[in-house]
Design a protein around this motif. Structure first.
Motif, PDB file in Angstrom:
ATOM      1  N   MET A   1      -6.366   3.326  27.351  1.00 44.15           N
ATOM      2  CA  MET A   1      -7.780   3.607  27.228  1.00 44.15           C
ATOM      3  C   MET A   1      -7.706   5.059  26.769  1.00 44.15           C
ATOM      4  SD  MET A   1     -10.326   1.969  28.251  1.00 44.15           S
ATOM      5  CE  MET A   1     -11.860   2.798  28.528  1.00 44.15           C
ATOM      6  N   PRO A   2      -8.869   5.273  25.879  1.00 42.13           N
ATOM      7  CA  PRO A   2      -8.885   6.653  25.184  1.00 42.13           C
ATOM      8  C   PRO A   2      -9.411   7.722  26.315  1.00 42.13           C
ATOM      9  CG  PRO A   2     -10.574   5.114  24.472  1.00 42.13           C
ATOM     10  CD  PRO A   2      -9.580   4.251  25.374  1.00 42.13           C
ATOM     11  N   ASN A   3      -9.113   8.779  25.978  1.00 42.16           N
ATOM     12  CA  ASN A   3      -9.603  10.027  26.997  1.00 42.16           C
ATOM     13  C   ASN A   3     -10.927  10.565  26.201  1.00 42.16           C
ATOM     14  OD1 ASN A   3      -7.522   9.689  28.581  1.00 42.16           O
ATOM     15  ND2 ASN A   3      -5.917  10.918  27.262  1.00 42.16           N
ATOM     16  N   ILE A   4     -11.194  10.283  24.831  1.00 44.12           N
ATOM     17  CA  ILE A   4     -12.177  11.079  24.377  1.00 44.12           C
ATOM     18  C   ILE A   4     -13.568  10.263  24.568  1.00 44.12           C
ATOM     19  CG2 ILE A   4     -13.397  12.059  22.041  1.00 44.12           C
ATOM     20  CD1 ILE A   4     -10.169  12.516  21.352  1.00 44.12           C
ATOM     21  N   LYS A   5     -14.799  10.955  25.124  1.00 40.48           N
ATOM     22  CA  LYS A   5     -15.869  10.221  25.092  1.00 40.48           C
ATOM     23  C   LYS A   5     -16.369   9.345  23.947  1.00 40.48           C
ATOM     24  CE  LYS A   5     -20.437  11.167  27.214  1.00 40.48           C
ATOM     25  NZ  LYS A   5     -21.209  12.456  27.792  1.00 40.48           N
ATOM     26  N   SER A   6     -16.265   9.758  22.867  1.00 47.22           N
ATOM     27  CA  SER A   6     -16.807   9.093  21.741  1.00 47.22           C
ATOM     28  C   SER A   6     -15.712   7.867  21.529  1.00 47.22           C
ATOM     29  CB  SER A   6     -16.803   9.738  20.591  1.00 47.22           C
ATOM     30  OG  SER A   6     -15.349  10.330  19.979  1.00 47.22           O
ATOM     31  N   ALA A   7     -14.387   7.718  21.584  1.00 44.63           N
ATOM     32  CA  ALA A   7     -13.423   6.731  21.569  1.00 44.63           C
ATOM     33  C   ALA A   7     -13.770   5.529  22.462  1.00 44.63           C
ATOM     34  CB  ALA A   7     -12.245   7.240  21.634  1.00 44.63           C
ATOM     35  N   ILE A   8     -14.190   6.182  23.733  1.00 42.37           N
ATOM     36  CA  ILE A   8     -14.581   5.277  24.935  1.00 42.37           C
ATOM     37  C   ILE A   8     -15.718   4.603  24.484  1.00 42.37           C
ATOM     38  CG2 ILE A   8     -15.305   5.068  27.516  1.00 42.37           C
ATOM     39  CD1 ILE A   8     -13.685   7.757  27.926  1.00 42.37           C
ATOM     40  N   LYS A   9     -16.735   5.141  24.080  1.00 37.83           N
ATOM     41  CA  LYS A   9     -18.155   4.490  23.816  1.00 37.83           C
ATOM     42  C   LYS A   9     -17.675   3.579  22.417  1.00 37.83           C
ATOM     43  CE  LYS A   9     -22.674   4.995  22.132  1.00 37.83           C
ATOM     44  NZ  LYS A   9     -23.695   6.055  21.644  1.00 37.83           N
ATOM     45  N   ARG A  10     -16.897   3.769  21.554  1.00 34.52           N
ATOM     46  CA  ARG A  10     -16.624   3.096  20.474  1.00 34.52           C
ATOM     47  C   ARG A  10     -15.779   1.872  20.915  1.00 34.52           C
ATOM     48  NH1 ARG A  10     -19.458   2.694  16.920  1.00 34.52           N
ATOM     49  NH2 ARG A  10     -18.429   1.021  15.827  1.00 34.52           N
ATOM     50  N   VAL A  11     -14.886   1.907  22.131  1.00 36.38           N
ATOM     51  CA  VAL A  11     -14.262   0.641  22.674  1.00 36.38           C
ATOM     52  C   VAL A  11     -15.239  -0.346  23.027  1.00 36.38           C
ATOM     53  CG1 VAL A  11     -12.845  -0.114  24.663  1.00 36.38           C
ATOM     54  CG2 VAL A  11     -12.191   1.841  22.869  1.00 36.38           C
ATOM     55  N   ARG A  12     -16.220   0.310  23.833  1.00 39.70           N
ATOM     56  CA  ARG A  12     -17.479  -0.585  24.577  1.00 39.70           C
ATOM     57  C   ARG A  12     -18.230  -1.055  23.419  1.00 39.70           C
ATOM     58  NH1 ARG A  12     -20.815   2.950  28.221  1.00 39.70           N
ATOM     59  NH2 ARG A  12     -20.019   4.696  26.802  1.00 39.70           N
ATOM     60  N   THR A  13     -18.631  -0.446  22.400  1.00 41.43           N
ATOM     61  CA  THR A  13     -19.576  -1.098  21.462  1.00 41.43           C
ATOM     62  C   THR A  13     -18.744  -2.191  20.411  1.00 41.43           C
ATOM     63  OG1 THR A  13     -18.964   0.610  19.848  1.00 41.43           O
ATOM     64  CG2 THR A  13     -21.003   0.882  21.199  1.00 41.43           C
ATOM     65  N   ASN A  14     -17.340  -1.894  20.469  1.00 38.77           N
ATOM     66  CA  ASN A  14     -16.366  -2.975  19.709  1.00 38.77           C
ATOM     67  C   ASN A  14     -16.417  -4.155  20.630  1.00 38.77           C
ATOM     68  OD1 ASN A  14     -16.088  -1.389  17.605  1.00 38.77           O
ATOM     69  ND2 ASN A  14     -14.069  -0.535  18.094  1.00 38.77           N
ATOM     70  N   GLU A  15     -16.485  -3.907  21.706  1.00 32.76           N
ATOM     71  CA  GLU A  15     -16.197  -5.100  22.667  1.00 32.76           C
ATOM     72  C   GLU A  15     -17.432  -6.276  22.690  1.00 32.76           C
ATOM     73  OE1 GLU A  15     -15.031  -4.044  26.392  1.00 32.76           O
ATOM     74  OE2 GLU A  15     -12.810  -3.659  25.821  1.00 32.76           O
ATOM     75  N   SER A  16     -18.715  -5.475  22.631  1.00 33.49           N
ATOM     76  CA  SER A  16     -19.985  -6.056  22.609  1.00 33.49           C
ATOM     77  C   SER A  16     -20.140  -6.985  21.246  1.00 33.49           C
ATOM     78  CB  SER A  16     -21.220  -5.197  23.351  1.00 33.49           C
ATOM     79  OG  SER A  16     -21.076  -4.401  22.078  1.00 33.49           O
ATOM     80  N   LYS A  17     -19.708  -5.984  20.137  1.00 36.49           N
ATOM     81  CA  LYS A  17     -19.991  -6.603  18.919  1.00 36.49           C
ATOM     82  C   LYS A  17     -19.204  -7.821  18.877  1.00 36.49           C
ATOM     83  CE  LYS A  17     -23.117  -3.864  17.007  1.00 36.49           C
ATOM     84  NZ  LYS A  17     -24.259  -4.255  16.743  1.00 36.49           N
ATOM     85  N   ASN A  18     -17.993  -7.782  19.295  1.00 34.88           N
ATOM     86  CA  ASN A  18     -16.878  -8.748  19.045  1.00 34.88           C
ATOM     87  C   ASN A  18     -17.199 -10.275  19.670  1.00 34.88           C
ATOM     88  OD1 ASN A  18     -14.685 -10.322  18.461  1.00 34.88           O
ATOM     89  ND2 ASN A  18     -13.259  -9.435  20.236  1.00 34.88           N
ATOM     90  N   VAL A  19     -18.100 -10.005  21.101  1.00 34.06           N
ATOM     91  CA  VAL A  19     -18.779 -10.885  21.649  1.00 34.06           C
ATOM     92  C   VAL A  19     -19.661 -11.616  20.800  1.00 34.06           C
ATOM     93  CG1 VAL A  19     -19.697 -11.674  23.773  1.00 34.06           C
ATOM     94  CG2 VAL A  19     -17.669 -10.161  23.726  1.00 34.06           C
ATOM     95  N   GLN A  20     -20.685 -10.883  20.419  1.00 39.62           N
ATOM     96  CA  GLN A  20     -21.595 -11.086  19.325  1.00 39.62           C
ATOM     97  C   GLN A  20     -21.308 -11.988  18.309  1.00 39.62           C
ATOM     98  OE1 GLN A  20     -24.140  -7.805  18.568  1.00 39.62           O
ATOM     99  NE2 GLN A  20     -25.258  -7.986  20.534  1.00 39.62           N
ATOM    100  N   ASN A  21     -20.344 -11.526  17.480  1.00 38.17           N
ATOM    101  CA  ASN A  21     -19.847 -11.996  16.423  1.00 38.17           C
ATOM    102  C   ASN A  21     -19.098 -13.356  16.508  1.00 38.17           C
ATOM    103  OD1 ASN A  21     -20.577  -9.851  14.937  1.00 38.17           O
ATOM    104  ND2 ASN A  21     -18.721  -8.672  14.794  1.00 38.17           N
ATOM    105  N   SER A  22     -18.244 -13.339  17.501  1.00 35.66           N
ATOM    106  CA  SER A  22     -17.714 -14.530  17.857  1.00 35.66           C
ATOM    107  C   SER A  22     -18.543 -15.802  18.341  1.00 35.66           C
ATOM    108  CB  SER A  22     -16.601 -14.485  18.998  1.00 35.66           C
ATOM    109  OG  SER A  22     -17.088 -14.060  20.300  1.00 35.66           O
ATOM    110  N   HIS A  23     -19.692 -15.193  18.905  1.00 36.73           N
ATOM    111  CA  HIS A  23     -20.695 -16.379  19.344  1.00 36.73           C
ATOM    112  C   HIS A  23     -21.274 -16.910  18.111  1.00 36.73           C
ATOM    113  CE1 HIS A  23     -24.464 -17.487  20.708  1.00 36.73           C
ATOM    114  NE2 HIS A  23     -24.035 -18.110  21.569  1.00 36.73           N
ATOM    115  N   THR A  24     -21.851 -16.064  17.307  1.00 43.64           N
ATOM    116  CA  THR A  24     -22.311 -16.341  15.938  1.00 43.64           C
ATOM    117  C   THR A  24     -21.422 -17.327  15.000  1.00 43.64           C
ATOM    118  OG1 THR A  24     -23.680 -14.261  15.897  1.00 43.64           O
ATOM    119  CG2 THR A  24     -23.680 -15.622  13.766  1.00 43.64           C
ATOM    120  N   LYS A  25     -20.136 -16.802  15.012  1.00 40.86           N
ATOM    121  CA  LYS A  25     -19.225 -17.744  14.092  1.00 40.86           C
ATOM    122  C   LYS A  25     -19.111 -19.275  14.739  1.00 40.86           C
ATOM    123  CE  LYS A  25     -15.888 -15.572  11.235  1.00 40.86           C
ATOM    124  NZ  LYS A  25     -14.820 -14.983  11.276  1.00 40.86           N
TER     125      LYS A  25
END
Length: 82
Positions: A1-25
């Motif tokens: 897990m990253p320590n920097i706040k922006s990196a933590i947010k990036r991980v969260r957004t990447n996970e949600s986008k990954n779910v959306q993209n895999s659903h669309t595909k």
């Protein structure tokens, strides 16, 4: 897990986008398979399923999930079967 706040947010957004993209595909692949089976079984609503599949392919291409040439190839193969 990253320590920097922006990196933590990036991980969260990447996970949600990954779910959306895999659903669309997945929806795109499913609609293509439905269209192909409808064409092979010569169903009366085959043209509607082909239109729906083409719409899903174009949607995935516009979102950048698949390359535009891949989308064109998939659409051409569907239309050739039809």
């Amino acid at each position: 897990m990253p320590n920097i706040k922006s990196a933590i947010k990036r991980v969260r957004t990447n996970e949600s986008k990954n779910v959306q993209n895999s659903h669309t595909k997945s929806a795109m692949r499913s609609s293509i398979k439905k269209a192909e089976t409808a064409l092979t079984n010569k169903d009366d609503n085959a043209s509607d399923t082909v239109k729906a599949a083409i719409k899903q392919v174009e949607k995935a291409a516009s979102k950048g999930l698949i390359h535009k040439n891949t989308a064109a190839r998939k659409k051409a193969r569907l239309m050739k079967q039809a």
